[in-house]
Design a protein around this motif. Structure first.
Motif, PDB file in Angstrom:
ATOM      1  N   GLN A 205       0.830  -1.209   0.000  1.00 26.79           N
ATOM      2  CA  GLN A 205       0.000   0.000   0.000  1.00 26.79           C
ATOM      3  C   GLN A 205       0.869   1.265   0.000  1.00 26.79           C
ATOM      4  O   GLN A 205       0.615   2.215  -0.742  1.00 26.79           O
ATOM      5  N   THR A 206       1.881   1.260   0.851  1.00 24.17           N
ATOM      6  CA  THR A 206       2.781   2.420   0.942  1.00 24.17           C
ATOM      7  C   THR A 206       3.490   2.653  -0.388  1.00 24.17           C
ATOM      8  O   THR A 206       3.575   3.785  -0.882  1.00 24.17           O
ATOM      9  N   ASP A 207       4.012   1.569  -0.996  1.00 15.96           N
ATOM     10  CA  ASP A 207       4.703   1.686  -2.277  1.00 15.96           C
ATOM     11  C   ASP A 207       3.759   2.189  -3.363  1.00 15.96           C
ATOM     12  O   ASP A 207       4.124   3.055  -4.170  1.00 15.96           O
ATOM     13  N   ALA A 208       2.539   1.660  -3.384  1.00 11.46           N
ATOM     14  CA  ALA A 208       1.567   2.041  -4.412  1.00 11.46           C
ATOM     15  C   ALA A 208       1.186   3.508  -4.294  1.00 11.46           C
ATOM     16  O   ALA A 208       0.979   4.197  -5.303  1.00 11.46           O
ATOM     17  N   GLY A 209       1.106   4.016  -3.049  1.00 10.45           N
ATOM     18  CA  GLY A 209       0.725   5.404  -2.832  1.00 10.45           C
ATOM     19  C   GLY A 209       1.701   6.400  -3.418  1.00 10.45           C
ATOM     20  O   GLY A 209       1.359   7.573  -3.641  1.00 10.45           O
ATOM     21  N   ASN A 210       2.936   5.938  -3.720  1.00  9.11           N
ATOM     22  CA  ASN A 210       3.963   6.833  -4.266  1.00  9.11           C
ATOM     23  C   ASN A 210       3.840   7.049  -5.776  1.00  9.11           C
ATOM     24  O   ASN A 210       4.468   7.962  -6.314  1.00  9.11           O
TER      25      ASN A 210
END
Length: 798
Positions: free
Chosen positions: A679-684
């Motif tokens: 999720q964190t990676d995708a948010g970037n």
């Protein structure tokens, strides 16, 4: 698999390339009749036939006693581990490989009955016990099975039948002279226990239970059309050069209204993807489960304890009646061709079954009547006169092709035959593949002595079934050439007219409190009336299935005079216009629906483009462009290639897949950790409304639900629903399925008030798309009934 296996396609492609150019030209321009005539001599016994025979060995469909022993032993192993559901599947596999009437098959049914008993399926357990007895179950082992029968009858409240069965057991034990003392004592002890239970139930009878299914079901208003089989009277069948045959509303139609109910003229089960049985190791025999093991091969009902075909190991049925009807209608012909049909694909199988169901007389009448029209399709002048008209084989009515002499369009073989084959639009290579495949089937029918059965004449249906291609292929008889020509027509028709029958199938392990379901292609079918619907990337109907029957409902208000539109797959909410147009090219038309016309304008962006966009890795503004994406923020000069962002997206999807594997391995904590990192990676680099963001929220909800953390699960699923709604709309069937999952989570988490409101919303949406009698609606109603029966004090607190 719709088309033949890749190796056969390559083999035929090599044969095509080796043909003389003049012959290729003749085949490319030939009518269906001439294509078939030329193709009959091009299947070489020492080349293509040999290659096909070799490929068929990879899809064995015959009885193999060694396989039966393996599956029975594997079933016993999993039964010992109390994995009763997996054991049932393996015993079914064993039974399908045993010879009918053998003592071994009776043991398979008896063992399966034990697993079914532990699963609480008492009625089905009794059926398997009866099968074991009828197939000669060893008399020395019968007392144990009869005790199980008595216990089933006891559980079902049939006390007198249970008592009678115990009397039979008592007599058998008394007359058995070779039973060991220990075995006798064990049986007598069990017998005594069951007698005690019967006396207790007789002295304290249980109160009568309310009948299941007392939940009120809404009756669906229905007035059938006089001219269109199975259609609502609110529809009219029209025809014009641009749109061909199509259905139009002749009165205002409201959402959820029934428009069509049609039974498939023919359907063939798709084997589907294999699912490895839990706790099964890699072995010489395949222990994976496919749709072919899970659904009846005739009516598509879900299988619990299948009835195997007596001639092959592939076909399985939900009842002896289904097995008998299938045998009479088509399977006596198909049975020995199982490996060949699996190799040549579902389209060839559907084509064969279609002509078998129609019968030679009707096939011959329509084929011979179509030949003049078929030649016109390859005549440029005739095509100019009738560019979109299907061959009209009617003898009476003028006007709309496919109608009978009374002007009625019925769900009949005549209607199937009149579906457009687009023979002149298929590539010559594809037609060559189809004709060689059809010729291969018909030659095998002739060599197997099945021609009389195919032509609906008296035949020795109990003849031995020879090996595939044991003798040299000869010339096809004139009658089989007629059947082959019809089959070729149907294989070509299927590219544009095949309808997938789908079912909502559980994904994942299926052992959680929240059932996650996804639509799965179950079968391929011909629905001649449903095929009248033209495509739109933004359709106004929903199609649902029950077995082999399709129901079409309005998904939105349809005013009088508007055409009824189906979606052939490419939907505006799932694909950009360029992707949709490319996929729709297989149907030989360019879509000009309103959604496509709007998106083709330079100033209009598709829903998919807006939602599934990339963000700038630096300032997180949206990225714009084609091959090279530039940040939309003028103050930011970042530019990135689409290829690099797409690779990043693929890497992220692989990480999500690994997280789901961890969940399958019951490593929930590790799965949560990995999904949160994703999720964190995708948010970037992904838009907050990107569908993958919603999928990750959905997966997190699933993991938290397996841990019983209902509030966390609900929180993540609500975020997923927001994204799904942004893509598909608040009244879409996709939202209905998501709300169904949320209702289960809230129900299990005892959030009564919120659960009831969610159930109400889910019911409203799903009843429009799936009807008030669908399985999901029934489950929602059961949850609602259960919640409303809670004490008022609890309801007030929640």
């Amino acid at each position: 698999m719709a088309l033949p296996v890749e190796e056969w396609r390559l083999c035929v492609a090599r044969r095509w390339a080796a043909l003389e150019p003049a012959l290729r030209e003749r085949l490319a321009a030939a009518s269906l009749h001439d294509t078939l005539r030329l193709g009959c001599g091009l299947l070489r016994p020492d080349a293509e036939v040999v290659a096909l025979r070799r490929l068929c060995r990879r899809a064995p469909a015959g009885k193999e006693p060694a396989a039966a022993r393996f599956y029975r032993e594997e079933g016993n192993r999993l039964f010992g581990r109390r994995q009763y559901g997996a054991a049932v599947r393996l015993y079914s596999q064993a039974a399908s490989h045993e010879l009918p009437g053998s003592p071994e098959v009776s043991v398979c049914f008896a063992n399966r009955s034990a697993a079914l008993f532990h699963l609480g399926h008492f009625e089905v357990c009794l059926e398997d016990i009866a099968r074991a007895e009828s197939h000669g179950y060893p008399d020395r082992l019968l007392p144990k099975v009869l005790l199980r029968k008595a216990e089933c009858l006891l559980c079902l409240g049939r006390l007198q039948d249970a008592g009678n069965t115990l009397s039979v057991v008592e007599n058998k034990i008394a007359m058995d002279g070779i039973m060991t003392s220990a075995a006798r004592q064990t049986l007598l002890k069990k017998l005594s226990q069951l007698k005690t239970k019967i006396r207790e139930k007789e002295s304290c009878p249980e109160p009568a239970r309310e009948a299941c299914g007392d939940i009120q079901r809404k009756s669906e208003i229905w007035e059938e059309n006089d001219s269109i089989s199975g259609a609502s009277s609110s529809l009219s069948l029209n025809f014009d050069i641009e749109r061909g045959r199509h259905l139009v509303a002749i009165q205002d139609i409201h959402p959820g209204q029934n428009l069509l109910k049609e039974e498939a003229f023919v359907s063939v089960l798709c084997p589907g993807e294999s699912v490895l049985l839990q706790d099964s190791d890699e072995t010489a025999w395949d222990t994976r489960v496919t749709n072919a093991d899970l659904y009846c091969h005739r009516c598509l009902a879900q299988l619990l304890a299948s009835v195997p075909c007596h001639g092959c190991s592939y076909a399985k049925y939900c009842s002896q009646n289904c097995a008998d009807v299938a045998w009479e209608q088509y399977h006596r012909t198909e049975c020995s061709l199982g490996a060949l049909l699996l190799t040549l694909g579902v389209f060839c199988h559907v084509a064969l079954r279609t002509v078998l169901l129609a019968g030679f007389a009707e096939v011959s009448r329509l084929v011979e009547g179509s030949r003049d029209n078929d030649k016109d399709l390859h005549n440029p002048e005739a095509r100019c006169e009738r560019p979109n008209e299907a061959p009209d084989t009617r003898t009476g009515t003028r006007g709309i092709p496919g109608c009978n002499d009374n002007g009625q369009y019925q769900s009949s073989y005549q209607a199937v035959f009149n579906l457009l084959p687009h023979a002149e639009k298929h590539s010559p290579e594809h037609k060559f593949l189809c004709v060689l495949s059809v010729v291969a089937i018909c030659k095998q029918l002739q060599e197997a002595g099945l021609e009389a059965a195919v032509l609906n004449r008296e035949s020795s249906e109990k003849c031995s079934k020879p090996e595939i291609y044991e003798k040299t292929s000869g010339e096809l008889s004139p009658e089989l050439k007629i059947m082959a020509e019809a089959m070729l027509r149907h294989v070509l028709q299927l590219q544009c007219n095949a309808q997938a029958i789908t079912v909502m199938q559980e994904s994942g392990s299926g052992d959680g409190a929240v059932v996650n379901k996804k639509p799965v292609r179950l079968a391929t079918a011909f629905f001649p009336v449903l095929s009248l619907l033209n495509h739109s990337c933004c359709p106004n109907i929903s199609v649902s299935f029950s077995g082999t029957a399709a129901t079409v409902r309005a998904s939105q208000p349809i005013p009088s005079g508007q055409e009824i539109f189906h979606c052939y797959g490419p939907h505006r909410c799932r694909m950009r216009v360029a992707e949709r147009q490319q996929l729709l090219s297989q149907y030989f038309f360019k879509c000009r629906c309103q959604a496509c016309l709007d998106e083709l304008k330079s100033d209009v962006k598709s829903v998919v483009s807006m939602r599934n966009s990339f963000l700038c890795p630096s300032c997180r503004a949206s990225m714009q462009g084609e091959d090279v994406l530039c940040c939309s923020n003028e103050a930011c000069a970042i530019s990135v290639s689409r290829e690099s962002l797409s690779r990043r997206l693929q890497d992220l999807q692989q990480q999500i897949k690994k997280a789901l594997e961890l969940l399958k391995d019951r490593k929930a904590d590790q799965a949560i950790k990995m999904l949160l990192k994703c999720q964190t990676d995708a948010g970037n680099f992904l838009s907050p409304k990107h569908l993958l963001m919603g999928e990750m929220e959905d997966h997190l909800a699933q993991v938290y639900a397996t841990l019983g953390k209902w509030q966390e699960a609900a929180r993540h699923l609500k975020r997923s629903i927001e994204i799904v709604e942004a893509h598909h709309g608040p009244s879409s069937v996709e939202i209905g399925h998501e709300l169904f999952k949320l209702a289960q989570i809230l129900f299990n988490g005892f959030a009564v008030s919120e659960a009831l409101s969610t159930i109400q919303r889910a019911e409203k949406i799903l009843s429009v798309h799936c009807g008030p009698q669908s399985t999901q609606i029934q489950e929602l109603q059961e949850m609602k009934t259960c919640l409303l029966e809670l004490p008022r004090s609890i309801l007030q607190r929640t």
